[in-house]
Scaffold this active site. Structure first.
Site, PDB file in Angstrom:
ATOM      1  N   CYS A 179       0.888  -1.162   0.000  1.00  0.00           N
ATOM      2  CA  CYS A 179       0.000   0.000   0.000  1.00  0.00           C
ATOM      3  C   CYS A 179       0.923   1.208   0.000  1.00  0.00           C
ATOM      4  O   CYS A 179       1.493   1.537   1.043  1.00  0.00           O
ATOM      5  CB  CYS A 179      -0.912   0.010   1.219  1.00  0.00           C
ATOM      6  SG  CYS A 179      -1.885   1.528   1.345  1.00  0.00           S
ATOM      7  N   CYS A 217      -0.613   4.321   2.234  1.00  0.00           N
ATOM      8  CA  CYS A 217      -0.635   4.238   3.705  1.00  0.00           C
ATOM      9  C   CYS A 217      -0.222   2.831   4.106  1.00  0.00           C
ATOM     10  O   CYS A 217       0.936   2.482   3.954  1.00  0.00           O
ATOM     11  CB  CYS A 217      -2.006   4.636   4.273  1.00  0.00           C
ATOM     12  SG  CYS A 217      -3.409   3.855   3.464  1.00  0.00           S
ATOM     13  N   SER A 218      -1.144   2.014   4.594  1.00  0.00           N
ATOM     14  CA  SER A 218      -0.743   0.674   5.019  1.00  0.00           C
ATOM     15  C   SER A 218      -1.900  -0.312   4.919  1.00  0.00           C
ATOM     16  O   SER A 218      -2.036  -1.200   5.755  1.00  0.00           O
ATOM     17  CB  SER A 218      -0.196   0.709   6.442  1.00  0.00           C
ATOM     18  OG  SER A 218      -1.166   1.271   7.314  1.00  0.00           O
ATOM     19  N   CYS A 219      -2.774  -0.155   3.905  1.00  0.00           N
ATOM     20  CA  CYS A 219      -3.917  -1.058   3.741  1.00  0.00           C
ATOM     21  C   CYS A 219      -3.434  -2.499   3.647  1.00  0.00           C
ATOM     22  O   CYS A 219      -2.429  -2.787   2.998  1.00  0.00           O
ATOM     23  CB  CYS A 219      -4.708  -0.678   2.488  1.00  0.00           C
ATOM     24  SG  CYS A 219      -5.414   0.973   2.601  1.00  0.00           S
TER      25      CYS A 219
END
Lengths: 97, 196
Positions: free
Chosen positions: B104, B107-109
């Protein structure tokens, strides 16, 4: 994921991503701006994140898996990157390349 | 709240906003932590491993998994519904010709329901910025050496889907049970930064 009749794009379509850098939140990554790619599949229909982030009502619209050649994104590399993009970020790529 | 960035200016700002919301009665104390706990509840890489093992032993399930991840994992009692809305699961299968890896960049999906909380390196600036540009080099750092003939596809979770990699079944495992196969599958394998 089911396609809908009013989807603007279909798998195999060549597209070009928006170049503009919007003032607020967006989900079009910087590295994929102004890039040519190909629709892989539809990834469902969702309200546009850009509008939701600004507290605006937003109708669901098509989101696509779009495949880019790394060489087109970065000028180098033999891999591919698939980015998930709202139809708002895309326009048909009419140019023959 | 994540303990990883306790001293960062962003964390301070988030705590301030949280306090304001609580002060105005818009948020119960600890509500955010409870929501995060609910999102992570039951999420562990063992779930993803169980899905992969089933796909290895049952070709029809594998087909259903690749066609509609959400419906297929429901057969095993799993769901992508831990968040406010159910997330779409897209499963991508490795084979001799193509290797998939997930990131991702924005962000950090991450598929928390199937993998639990994401590892620190997955959220790091280094991984997020490099794997889209030089996946072969990044995979090499993880100890994954792919033949030059194997194409690499990087999936950037930039919208509403969450991705899971279906690794290749290791050779010589024909006699293993589904449970034994599941035990071979690692978190990195499910992200694409390990072979299995």
């Amino acid at each position: 994921m089911t396609d809908r009749p009013d989807d603007r794009f279909a798998p195999g379509d060549r597209v070009r991503t928006r170049i503009a850098d919007p003032p607020g939140h967006t989900r079009l990554p910087r590295y994929a701006r102004g890039a040519r790619g190909e629709i892989v599949s539809t990834a469902g229909h969702h309200p546009l994140a850009d509008e939701r982030a600004r507290g605006l009502a937003s109708d669901p619209r098509a989101v696509y898996h779009v495949r880019f050649a790394a060489s087109d994104l970065f000028g180098a590399g033999d891999h591919a990157v698939v980015v998930e993009l709202w139809e708002d970020y895309l326009e048909p790529d009419g140019s023959a390349s | 709240m994540s303990g990883d960035h306790a001293s960062s200016p962003v964390a301070a700002r988030v705590r301030h906003v949280e306090a304001l919301l609580e002060g105005r009665g818009l948020l119960e104390p600890d509500e955010i932590d409870e929501r995060i706990d609910a999102l992570a509840a039951g999420g562990t890489p063992a779930n993803g491993a169980a899905v992969v093992a089933r796909a290895w032993v049952d070709p029809a399930f594998r087909e259903r998994l690749l066609a509609d991840g959400n419906a297929a994992i429901a057969e095993l009692g799993f769901s992508m519904g831990g968040a406010l809305q159910e997330q779409k699961l897209t499963v991508v299968a490795n084979d001799a010709d193509e290797h998939h890896v997930i990131v991702c960049t924005l962000c950090s999906c991450y598929p928390i329901a199937l993998l639990g909380p994401s590892p620190g390196w997955y959220k790091s600036e280094a991984y997020r910025s490099q794997v889209v540009r030089e996946p072969r080099a990044v995979l090499r750092e993880f100890g994954v050496e792919l033949p030059a003939s194997t194409r690499i596809t990087v999936w950037d979770a930039s919208a509403e889907s969450r991705y899971l990699v279906l690794p290749r079944r290791p050779p010589g495992t024909e006699d293993r049970s589904e449970e034994e196969l599941a035990a071979l599958v690692t978190r990195k394998g499910l992200i694409g930064t390990a072979a299995v």
